[in-house]
Design an enzyme around this catalytic site. Structure first.
Site, mmCIF file in Angstrom:
data_model
loop_
_atom_site.group_PDB
_atom_site.id
_atom_site.type_symbol
_atom_site.label_atom_id
_atom_site.label_comp_id
_atom_site.label_asym_id
_atom_site.label_seq_id
_atom_site.Cartn_x
_atom_site.Cartn_y
_atom_site.Cartn_z
ATOM 1 N N ARG A 78 0.788 -1.238 0.149
ATOM 2 C CA ARG A 78 -0.024 0.016 -0.323
ATOM 3 C C ARG A 78 0.963 1.392 -0.002
ATOM 4 N NH1 ARG A 78 -0.466 4.645 2.481
ATOM 5 N NH2 ARG A 78 -0.235 3.622 4.828
ATOM 6 N N ASP A 79 1.689 1.395 1.129
ATOM 7 C CA ASP A 79 2.335 2.733 1.213
ATOM 8 C C ASP A 79 3.509 3.008 0.176
ATOM 9 O OD1 ASP A 79 3.373 5.109 2.318
ATOM 10 O OD2 ASP A 79 3.205 4.392 4.321
ATOM 11 N N HIS A 122 4.487 4.065 12.873
ATOM 12 C CA HIS A 122 4.752 3.855 11.462
ATOM 13 C C HIS A 122 5.618 5.051 11.249
ATOM 14 C CE1 HIS A 122 2.606 3.876 7.435
ATOM 15 N NE2 HIS A 122 3.465 4.940 7.381
ATOM 16 N N HIS A 169 8.807 6.823 8.634
ATOM 17 C CA HIS A 169 9.492 6.859 7.316
ATOM 18 C C HIS A 169 10.894 7.450 7.581
ATOM 19 C CE1 HIS A 169 6.045 6.789 4.307
ATOM 20 N NE2 HIS A 169 5.363 6.688 5.458
ATOM 21 N N CYS A 192 3.916 9.333 1.015
ATOM 22 C CA CYS A 192 2.450 9.839 0.654
ATOM 23 C C CYS A 192 2.580 10.645 -0.549
ATOM 24 C CB CYS A 192 2.038 10.671 1.767
ATOM 25 S SG CYS A 192 0.375 11.273 1.548
ATOM 26 N N ASN A 202 9.289 4.262 3.557
ATOM 27 C CA ASN A 202 9.007 3.903 5.175
ATOM 28 C C ASN A 202 10.511 3.154 5.691
ATOM 29 O OD1 ASN A 202 6.375 3.523 3.492
ATOM 30 N ND2 ASN A 202 5.743 3.087 5.784
HETATM 31 N N1 COA Z 1 -13.423 4.849 -3.665
HETATM 32 C C1 COA Z 1 -13.641 4.898 -4.784
HETATM 33 N N2 COA Z 1 -13.933 6.331 -5.488
HETATM 34 C C2 COA Z 1 -14.166 7.195 -4.234
HETATM 35 C C3 COA Z 1 -13.955 6.858 -2.983
HETATM 36 C C4 COA Z 1 -13.840 5.701 -2.686
HETATM 37 N N3 COA Z 1 -13.384 5.665 -1.287
HETATM 38 N N4 COA Z 1 -14.429 8.156 -2.387
HETATM 39 C C5 COA Z 1 -14.779 8.961 -3.472
HETATM 40 N N5 COA Z 1 -14.549 8.460 -4.737
HETATM 41 C C6 COA Z 1 -14.983 8.941 -6.102
HETATM 42 C C7 COA Z 1 -16.255 9.704 -6.161
HETATM 43 O O1 COA Z 1 -17.380 8.502 -6.366
HETATM 44 C C8 COA Z 1 -16.206 10.521 -6.948
HETATM 45 O O2 COA Z 1 -16.053 10.054 -8.291
HETATM 46 P P1 COA Z 1 -16.504 10.723 -9.613
HETATM 47 O O3 COA Z 1 -15.805 11.723 -9.953
HETATM 48 O O4 COA Z 1 -16.307 9.648 -10.605
HETATM 49 O O5 COA Z 1 -17.999 11.199 -9.416
HETATM 50 C C9 COA Z 1 -14.592 11.216 -6.996
HETATM 51 O O6 COA Z 1 -14.149 10.037 -6.280
HETATM 52 C C10 COA Z 1 -14.548 12.389 -6.087
HETATM 53 O O7 COA Z 1 -15.368 12.182 -4.985
HETATM 54 P P2 COA Z 1 -15.348 13.174 -3.821
HETATM 55 O O8 COA Z 1 -16.235 12.644 -2.754
HETATM 56 O O9 COA Z 1 -15.736 14.631 -4.293
HETATM 57 O O10 COA Z 1 -14.049 12.992 -3.304
HETATM 58 P P3 COA Z 1 -12.799 13.783 -3.296
HETATM 59 O O11 COA Z 1 -12.414 14.422 -4.597
HETATM 60 O O12 COA Z 1 -13.095 15.051 -2.319
HETATM 61 O O13 COA Z 1 -11.717 12.984 -2.559
HETATM 62 C C11 COA Z 1 -10.882 11.140 -1.242
HETATM 63 C C12 COA Z 1 -11.596 12.324 -1.419
HETATM 64 C C13 COA Z 1 -10.792 10.861 0.128
HETATM 65 C C14 COA Z 1 -11.975 9.951 -2.101
HETATM 66 C C15 COA Z 1 -9.669 11.383 -2.141
HETATM 67 O O14 COA Z 1 -9.160 12.424 -1.607
HETATM 68 C C16 COA Z 1 -8.721 10.143 -1.849
HETATM 69 O O15 COA Z 1 -8.976 9.170 -2.469
HETATM 70 N N6 COA Z 1 -7.791 10.272 -1.154
HETATM 71 C C17 COA Z 1 -6.557 9.204 -0.875
HETATM 72 C C18 COA Z 1 -5.451 9.837 -0.171
HETATM 73 C C19 COA Z 1 -4.440 8.582 -0.043
HETATM 74 O O16 COA Z 1 -4.818 7.541 0.095
HETATM 75 N N7 COA Z 1 -3.493 9.175 0.584
HETATM 76 C C20 COA Z 1 -2.166 8.219 0.724
HETATM 77 C C21 COA Z 1 -2.369 7.408 2.015
HETATM 78 S S1 COA Z 1 -2.052 8.262 3.640
HETATM 79 ZN ZN ZN Z 2 3.337 6.164 5.649
#
Ligand code: COA
Ligand code: ZN
Length: 314
Positions: free
Chosen positions: A17-18, A208, A210, A241, A250
């Site tokens: 994942r990370d 955790h 890095h 990240c 990490n």
């Molecule tokens: N899984 C799949 N799709 C998702 C989702 C999820 N958990 N959450 C939201 N989405 C989709 C929505 O359906 C939407 O799709 P569309 O554009 O086709 O309609 C799109 O993502 C945007 O949705 P929204 O609710 O507006 O989310 P956002 O754009 O504000 O993003 C997160 C929020 C949390 C989903 C996004 O920032 C994210 O995935 N971040 C991950 C960060 C991460 O993993 N960082 C590293 C680890 S710490």
């Molecule tokens: Zn990390």
């Protein structure tokens, strides 16, 4: 320093994942599955398989369902996945994870950059998810930037303890404190974990780290001193990240296992098996990886005496 005396330490690998989330190339789904299957047979306590995030945010892990469906699960290994919101939780539950790893940041700015939510909105998501899960799977809460934030700088101990308090009040019994960009130093680590452990002795804390500034193993030692016995680490030292400027790998899993075993801790992990997998990592990701033990071999490695020195001894 406390004596290890065969004490059990749990090593949890997060490279799938990370690590993979940070790779510029998409590691093919079949390669991810084979990689996780190999890791599953090394004695690791937990494997973070993937994350259920938006594919636009983390394209490298867009195949979360396919990976979890095909992995051959080994009894005794917990399979967890990172979940940023309720939608992610629903997806993870359908894939029968053992644990959902909820994530939020201690700093407002990193939470917004990473998750596009305020910290309060993330806490509200946590509450909704705990209600939704109803104890069917374990819930872990990861607090990113707990030791410092690339945007805001220092994060106060009070702030982190307040967040743990909110999380504990929801009934969450597993908490990970994350040094997202390798800012933490050993004194800070020992202080924060000692305070957290003494206030919530029943919470299962994970550290955790890095290794961004080379303090990963030193921080792990400091956490051990504070009584922490669970560590996230990443094979080869992959990781980072994408939404935290300057974030790199990490703490390296095999370097951590090597150090712990040499000190007399029991990790239950087969170091030689880990090294074999780690040495294949450059082929998987297309570049050299930072881990050191896979390159140098374990400290028990012995070399033949050069022939001219051997003759002189005769
Ligand atoms: N899984 C799949 N799709 C998702 C989702 C999820 N958990 N959450 C939201 N989405 C989709 C929505 O359906 C939407 O799709 P569309 O554009 O086709 O309609 C799109 O993502 C945007 O949705 P929204 O609710 O507006 O989310 P956002 O754009 O504000 O993003 C997160 C929020 C949390 C989903 C996004 O920032 C994210 O995935 N971040 C991950 C960060 C991460 O993993 N960082 C590293 C680890 S710490
Ligand atoms: Zn990390």
């Amino acid at each position: 320093m406390q004596s290890a005396n065969g004490k059990r330490v749990f090593v949890q690998d997060v490279s799938a994942r990370d690590g993979f989330q940070m790779e510029p190339i998409f590691v093919p789904t079949s390669h991810k599955i084979e990689y996780i299957n190999r890791l599953s047979r090394t004695g690791l306590a937990k494997i973070e398989v993937t994350s259920f995030t938006s594919a636009a945010a983390i394209p490298a892990l867009a195949d979360a369902e396919a990976v979890l469906a095909a992995v051959s699960r080994v009894t005794g290994v917990e399979y967890t996945a990172l979940v940023p919101n309720l939608r992610g939780c629903e997806r993870a539950l359908l894939c029968r994870v053992d644990e959902v790893n909820l994530v939020m940041s201690a700093s407002e700015s990193h939470n917004r950059a990473n998750l596009r939510m305020s910290c309060e909105q993330s806490l509200a998501q946590f509450e909704t998810i705990v209600r939704r899960v109803q104890g069917r799977v374990h819930v872990n809460a990861s607090v990113s930037t707990a030791f410092g934030c690339p945007f805001e700088g220092s994060i106060s101990v009070t702030r982190v303890l307040e967040l743990i308090d909110r999380i504990a009040q929801m009934g969450i019994e597993r908490v990970t404190l994350c040094d997202t960009t390798g800012i933490a130093n050993p004194s800070q680590v020992e202080d924060l974990f000692a305070k957290a452990k003494s206030r919530w002795p029943d919470i299962e804390f994970t550290a955790h780290f890095h290794n961004t500034r080379g303090m990963g193993l030193a921080n792990a030692l400091a956490a051990l001193e504070a009584g922490i016995d669970r560590f996230d680490a990443s094979l080869g030292g992959l990781g980072g990240c994408p939404f935290a400027p300057g974030a790199t790998g990490n703490l390296c899993t095999e370097d951590l296992v090597h150090m712990l075993e040499a000190m007399g801790y029991q990790t239950g992990v087969d170091l030689d098996a880990l090294l074999v997998i780690s040495r294949d990592l450059p082929n998987l990701v297309g570049h050299d990886v930072p881990g050191q033990t896979a390159k140098a071999g374990p400290s028990t490695r012995r070399y033949p005496l050069p022939s001219d020195s051997a003759k002189r001894l005769q």
